[in-house]
Each structure stands twice: as C-alpha cells, then as structure tokens.
Scaffold this active site. Structure first.
Site: not given
Length: 452
Positions: A220, A258
């Site tokens: 990720e 994020c």
C-alpha cells in the site's frame, strides 16, 4: 509468549527461527483458539489504551484525540479478525459436472503461505501494524514486525500488549528497526519469509516488489486523493458540509494520511463560494488539537518548497503557510494551507504531499473533473460529493482507483472492505478478510467414493 524488543540485535537466522516456531504453533491451532488469542490482544489494547495513545503522541506528535481514535480502532480491527478466524470455512463443491467427477466431492480450504514480514509506517504506527498482524493470526501465520524507526515507544507498547495476551512463542516478533534498514532488507530478501506486507512510499514499495518478484508482496504505497464537488451540489448546507469534511481530513494528522483529500475539483461558477467556506473551515482547525506537526524538519522543508513552487507557478494561497514563518517556533508545524489553481505540473498536484495542504481547482463540466481525477499516476481513493445517482454509478464504474466514496471524503475507510489502490498506489488489498486472502493460498482436497 511473544517476543519483545530487546537491546540485543538478533540475527536474521534468529528471527526466522523464531517466526518458524510461531508459525508451527499458529497453523496447528484450532480456529477457536486463534480467535481467543485475538480477543485477548484486543482486551490488552483496551486496558492500555491511554498509555499507548500517549506513546503515539510522543513518537509522532499526533494530536491526542487522533491518537486515542487510532488505539480504539486498532482494538476493533483485532476483534474483526477474531470473527474472521472462526469464519474461515472450507468450501464444498460437487464434481459431477464432468463424468470423471461422479461420486466425488471437493473441499477447498485456505492455508497460510508462511510467516509474514510486516513493514509498518510512522503515520499510523499502531493501526496499520494491527492491520497486518491480526489477519495473519486469524489465518494461522506468524508475523515479523519491523516498525518505523520513528515510533519506538509505540512498537514497544504493542510488543508488551502481545506478550500480555499470551500468544505462543514466536507468534509475533517485533524486530528492531534501524535507520539504515540493513536488517530489514536482509529479512525482505530471505526466502523463508514468503509474504511481505508494506505500507510506505511509492519508490520504496516498488523497489521491494522488484527485489523479490517471487514473493507475495502486499504493498500500500500512498496516493494523491481527490474530492469532487458535483454540479448538483448547489445548496449552501451541502457545500458547507463538504467543506467541513474536506478541511477536517485534509489537515488531520498534519495531512499525513494516504487518503487525505489533496485535490478538490469544484464547478467554476461555485469556486469562490466553496473556497470561502473551505478557508473558514481551514482557519478553524486548531494547530495542536486538530492538525499536529509533520514527522520531521526535512518533511516540513519539502512541503514548504512545494508550496513555494506552486505559488511561483501561479497558485494563490487562500490561507495557510507562507513558506517563511514557523508557528510557535517549531518548523514541523505547518498551518492548514489552501491553494487555488496551482499549475498542472505542480508537485502539490502530481505527487503525494503528505502534509496539511489542499488545492482547489475549477472545472467546466463533470467530464473534465473525472478526467482530472484520473490524471494521476496514483489511484487509491476518491470522494464524490453528489446526490446524482447516475453520477455515482458512473464514478464507480469508470474511475481508476481502488475506492470510490459517494457523499464523503476519500479518507473514509472501512476495516471490513478490501482497501488498496491501482497504478502507483500499490497492489494487493488490506481489510481484514482481504488481507487473510492475500496471506493464504487455496488447497483443494478431493474425496472419492470407496471402492473406485
């Protein structure tokens, strides 16, 4: 008992041997036992919640209210994993669709690939570690955790939680993190750890993928999240709600998430009205209670350079950091910053800012807005503020991202759904059940009638 941080730096062979011991114990345990261990971990997190939140704040500067929420959410994730541990049922399938399968039955089971190497980031040092560890225990896999060197207190607190929970020896080993990452790279390359789960930056994540192409790497790697104010959002209450949500999650944790909204696309005829609302909400964010500092001076310097570059290219600073002053004399604190229409090649638009900066851009029609959302090498999450069902379905069908959120910011994340991105945002999925699937492989067991 799980291993905890020590002053002695173990060798790779020591760490792998410990992980192997834990793997044998976990995969042989029944589902109820694994669920019980996870419930014990969740209880220990609850018991030590205040202390762990204080450690997160001390390590990162994260505002106490967000640190407390991180701890609460971590306990919830562990409990979800406990439920999944007992929900991993074999799937039965009749095989008589072909003549050779008459009288036969198949059971497909999921088995762990092997010990997991979990590389944790600094921005959510407990939450994102738990997202890697809890599904592994549920699946019957041991874990070697390498925490961020920036979060030693949180790592030690988590190791203590695991020890008190009474997991088997080697079930979770919290390895020492060193600034030069030498030991980490040795672990990444070691074939005895067949699964690597990493949350981190784009270049480092893909470097890991390239270094071990035969391993299962779940990566990720961040994003460049966008929010779209749709043309049908004309009411003041709707616009004010969108501005409030965007301001909260563009600036919380100093923008170090994020999925923090970094680009906001607004109909040109509503640009001024929405910008005023967003600026009001940005100025209402308390620098210490809501925003917090970025992780270090180097990160703050980079963010200020990007703001300065955007302004030099024609962006206007509606509110926020002017690139010169430091609130309270601490360079790591950056005022919530709203930029208006930076140039297309500005790094605040093309890269992941990872700071409390949001850019507002005007569009002529919704087609332009959707194209702009996808005009990024990242593809993690997008938020569409709309009441138009047709637009909602279109966004879900067309946008090249891992998640489309209708009616809210891209920052929303559920721990029960698959979470991850496409393009430069990585590969594989987090979310408890999705992570279990990435950590395991299927094994088919065929039963034949006696006497064949």
């Amino acid at each position: 008992m799980t291993d905890v941080l020590t002053t002695r730096v173990p060798s790779v062979d020591d760490i792998v041997a410990t992980a192997r011991t834990g793997f044998d114990a976990l995969r042989s345990a029944d589902a109820g036992t694994r669920a019980g261990w996870l419930e014990a971990v969740a209880r220990e997190i609850d018991t030590a919640a205040d202390s762990i939140a204080a450690d997160i704040h001390a390590d990162t500067g994260k505002p106490p209210k967000w640190a407390a929420i991180e701890v609460e959410r971590a306990a919830s994730i562990v409990r979800l994993a406990a439920r999944e541990a007992v929900a991993l049922h074999p799937e039965a399938q009749r095989l008589d669709a072909q003549p050779s399968g008459v009288g036969r039955l198949a059971l497909t089971v999921r088995v762990p690939r092997g010990p997991v190497l979990a590389l944790a980031p600094f921005n959510f040092p407990l939450h994102l570690t738990v997202h890697k560890v809890a599904p592994a225990i549920a699946a019957g896999a041991s874990v070697v955790v390498v925490p961020s060197p920036r979060t030693p207190r949180t790592a030690a607190a988590f190791a203590g939680v695991l020890e008190r929970a009474g997991l088997p020896d080697g079930a979770v080993h919290v390895a020492p993190a060193s600034p030069d990452h030498t030991l980490t790279w040795e672990l990444i390359r070691d074939p005895r750890l067949p699964v690597v789960s990493v949350t981190g930056s784009d270049p480092v994540g893909w470097r890991i993928v390239d270094a071990v192409p035969r391993k299962q790497v779940v990566a990720e790697l961040g994003g460049n999240a966008a929010a779209v104010i749709a043309p049908d959002l004309v009411g003041l209450d709707d616009l004010r709600h969108a501005a409030s949500r965007i301001a909260t999650f563009a600036f919380y944790n100093a923008g170090q998430a994020c999925t923090s909204p970094q680009r906001v696309y607004v109909p040109r005829d509503r640009l001024g009205e929405f910008t005023d609302l967003l600026v009001t909400q940005a100025r209402a964010q308390d620098l210490h209670a809501d925003v917090g500092p970025v992780i270090d001076d180097a990160g703050a310097d980079r963010i200020r350079r990007w703001i300065t570059d955007a302004v030099a290219g024609g962006a206007r600073v509606a509110t926020g950091d002017d690139g010169t002053s430091h609130p309270d004399g601490d360079a790591r604190f950056i005022r919530p910053t709203v930029l208006i229409e930076p140039p297309e090649d500005a790094r605040v638009l093309t890269e992941e800012v990872f700071g409390p900066v949001v850019s507002v851009l005007a569009y002529e029609d919704i087609d332009d807005a959707l194209r702009a959302v996808d005009d990024s090498r990242y593809g993690l999450s997008v938020g569409i503020f709309t009441h138009d069902v047709r637009l909602a379905f279109r966004a879900g069908a067309e946008l090249e991202v891992g998640q489309v959120v209708i009616g809210d910011v891209p920052t929303f994340r559920s721990d029960v759904t698959p979470f991850g991105g496409v393009k430069g945002s990585g590969r594989g999925r987090e979310g408890v059940r999705a992570t279990i699937e990435d950590y395991t492989v299927t094994r088919t067991v065929v039963f034949a009638e006696a006497g064949w």
